[in-house]
Design a protein around this motif. Structure first.
Motif, mmCIF file in Angstrom:
data_model
loop_
_atom_site.group_PDB
_atom_site.id
_atom_site.type_symbol
_atom_site.label_atom_id
_atom_site.label_comp_id
_atom_site.label_asym_id
_atom_site.label_seq_id
_atom_site.Cartn_x
_atom_site.Cartn_y
_atom_site.Cartn_z
ATOM 1 N N LYS A 144 -1.326 26.157 -11.385
ATOM 2 C CA LYS A 144 -2.736 25.779 -11.538
ATOM 3 C C LYS A 144 -3.654 26.478 -10.538
ATOM 4 C CE LYS A 144 -2.829 21.490 -14.113
ATOM 5 N NZ LYS A 144 -3.308 20.091 -14.160
ATOM 6 N N VAL A 162 -5.520 28.893 -12.416
ATOM 7 C CA VAL A 162 -6.610 28.278 -13.180
ATOM 8 C C VAL A 162 -7.825 28.048 -12.283
ATOM 9 C CG1 VAL A 162 -7.295 26.317 -14.617
ATOM 10 C CG2 VAL A 162 -4.952 27.155 -14.705
ATOM 11 N N ILE A 163 -7.571 27.623 -11.043
ATOM 12 C CA ILE A 163 -8.672 27.382 -10.100
ATOM 13 C C ILE A 163 -9.390 28.692 -9.781
ATOM 14 C CG2 ILE A 163 -9.227 26.648 -7.741
ATOM 15 C CD1 ILE A 163 -6.865 24.643 -8.003
ATOM 16 N N THR A 208 -9.566 31.268 -11.767
ATOM 17 C CA THR A 208 -10.325 31.585 -12.975
ATOM 18 C C THR A 208 -11.595 30.744 -13.052
ATOM 19 O OG1 THR A 208 -8.198 31.964 -14.076
ATOM 20 C CG2 THR A 208 -10.136 31.867 -15.476
ATOM 21 N N PHE A 209 -11.488 29.488 -12.658
ATOM 22 C CA PHE A 209 -12.622 28.568 -12.625
ATOM 23 C C PHE A 209 -13.733 29.126 -11.730
ATOM 24 C CE2 PHE A 209 -14.775 24.565 -11.521
ATOM 25 C CZ PHE A 209 -14.820 23.939 -12.758
ATOM 26 N N ALA A 248 -15.366 32.125 -13.326
ATOM 27 C CA ALA A 248 -16.312 31.721 -14.371
ATOM 28 C C ALA A 248 -17.666 31.364 -13.760
ATOM 29 C CB ALA A 248 -15.748 30.529 -15.149
ATOM 30 N N PHE A 251 -15.448 28.813 -18.268
ATOM 31 C CA PHE A 251 -15.578 27.598 -17.454
ATOM 32 C C PHE A 251 -15.025 26.394 -18.215
ATOM 33 C CE2 PHE A 251 -17.795 23.826 -16.031
ATOM 34 C CZ PHE A 251 -17.801 23.941 -14.652
ATOM 35 N N CYS A 284 -11.201 26.549 -18.569
ATOM 36 C CA CYS A 284 -10.542 26.206 -17.299
ATOM 37 C C CYS A 284 -10.601 24.703 -17.036
ATOM 38 C CB CYS A 284 -11.204 26.947 -16.140
ATOM 39 S SG CYS A 284 -10.833 28.692 -16.102
ATOM 40 N N PHE A 285 -11.746 24.101 -17.319
ATOM 41 C CA PHE A 285 -11.909 22.661 -17.122
ATOM 42 C C PHE A 285 -10.894 21.902 -17.968
ATOM 43 C CE2 PHE A 285 -13.843 18.551 -18.144
ATOM 44 C CZ PHE A 285 -14.084 18.069 -16.873
ATOM 45 N N LEU A 320 -7.493 22.104 -16.391
ATOM 46 C CA LEU A 320 -7.386 21.289 -15.178
ATOM 47 C C LEU A 320 -7.156 19.817 -15.511
ATOM 48 C CD1 LEU A 320 -10.145 22.889 -12.913
ATOM 49 C CD2 LEU A 320 -7.672 22.974 -12.556
#
Length: 308
Positions: A80, A83-84, A86-87, A90, A201, A204-205, A208
């Motif tokens: 993850k 992912v953060i 990527t967040f 974004a 965004f 990614c949310f 998460l």
């Protein structure tokens, strides 16, 4: 498994390092050409290339951290982290889009003029070609390796290519006295970049908060399991994305009269099917229940007597 992870990381890092070098060159060329032609779009475009260097370094760090194996504090691994990263990318994309739009609006209000220059036109054209190639390569590898961070970084390259197209239009417009084209093209690019940033965004949310894989994919796997694993029913199946990986929990109903070994063999078969049919599976948990024809979902009545 470790060799596969290391190979994946090396390939992604090689692509990112190449893009960093190219972005530094583009930063110098575009800013110099933008100053010469007084092109707000081209200067912003050059700074955008510079910001790509920073985000690309962040991607390298994020992917490296995401490859760390599970430990005592993180039983499900570190995927993850990607992912953060990527967040954050974004959010940066949305910010860049807003900044391009703001600069374009100021240029319209102040009626700033762009000066035609063959050097500036050439710089914008070269940038379009290079950034689009960077996008195509990064996006394809990102998709193949299921790397959300690399895909987001690819969109940074695409947004830069769009900015360069806006600059090219603006500089070409200046040759024919249509100076507002530079700012108008900047507004269009701003809207596109913000839209892409918001889409990444949202994705990614969702990851998460443990979004599942596509429902069609789940239904397809359930059908294959029932047909090939010699089970009575799939009473429940849950999936969640964990960075580039997928976790699956499944409850299956089997003949209540088989022995433990046979139940285990069926569970192994179910796990094998899932790992074959769904990409990037990290772990599968199969819960085996006795099938009960008298209950609605096929499950035994949780300890109560049931005529199966």
């Amino acid at each position: 498994m470790m060799n596969e992870k290391q190979s994946k990381t090396k390939e992604i890092n090689r692509i990112i390092i190449i893009t960093i070098i190219l972005n530094i060159l583009l930063l110098i060329i575009k800013v110099a050409a933008g100053v010469q032609s007084n092109s707000t779009a081209l200067i912003a475009d050059g700074l955008h290339s510079g910001s790509d260097v920073i985000t690309s370094i962040g991607v390298i760090i994020g992917i490296a951290m995401a490859q760390k194996p599970r430990d005592e504090m993180h039983h499900y691994g570190h995927e993850k982290i990607e992912v953060i990263v990527t967040f954050i990318l974004a959010i940066i994309l949305i910010y860049i889009g807003g900044k391009i739009g703001y600069s374009a609006l100021i240029a319209i209000i102040k009626k700033e003029q762009v000066y035609f220059s063959y050097f500036a036109l050439f710089a914008a054209f070269i940038s379009i070609i290079i950034k689009e190639i960077q996008y195509q390569v990064s996006f394809r590898v990102g998709n193949r390796e299921q790397s959300t961070a690399l895909i987001a970084d690819a969109w940074h390259h695409r947004s830069d290519a769009l900015s360069s197209i806006a600059s090219f239009i603006g500089i070409l417009g200046a040759k024919y006295g249509v100076y507002i084209l530079d700012a108008l093209a900047g507004l269009v690019v701003s809207a596109i970049v913000i839209k892409v940033g918001i889409q990444i965004f949202i994705d990614c949310f969702q990851q998460l908060i443990d979004v599942s894989i596509h429902l069609d994919e789940i239904d397809s796997v359930k059908e294959i399991i029932i047909n090939e694993a010699y089970i009575k029913n799939v009473s429940d199946i849950r999936t969640r994305k964990h960075g580039s990986k997928v976790f699956v929990d499944i409850r299956i109903c089997v003949d209540p009269h088989i022995n433990v070994y046979e139940g285990h063999e069926i569970a192994e078969r179910v796990e094998s099917i899932i790992k074959t049919e769904i990409a990037n599976i990290k772990d599968v948990i199969v819960h085996v229940d006795p099938y009960c024809a008298n209950s609605e979902d096929g499950l035994n009545c949780k300890g109560n007597s049931c005529d199966c």
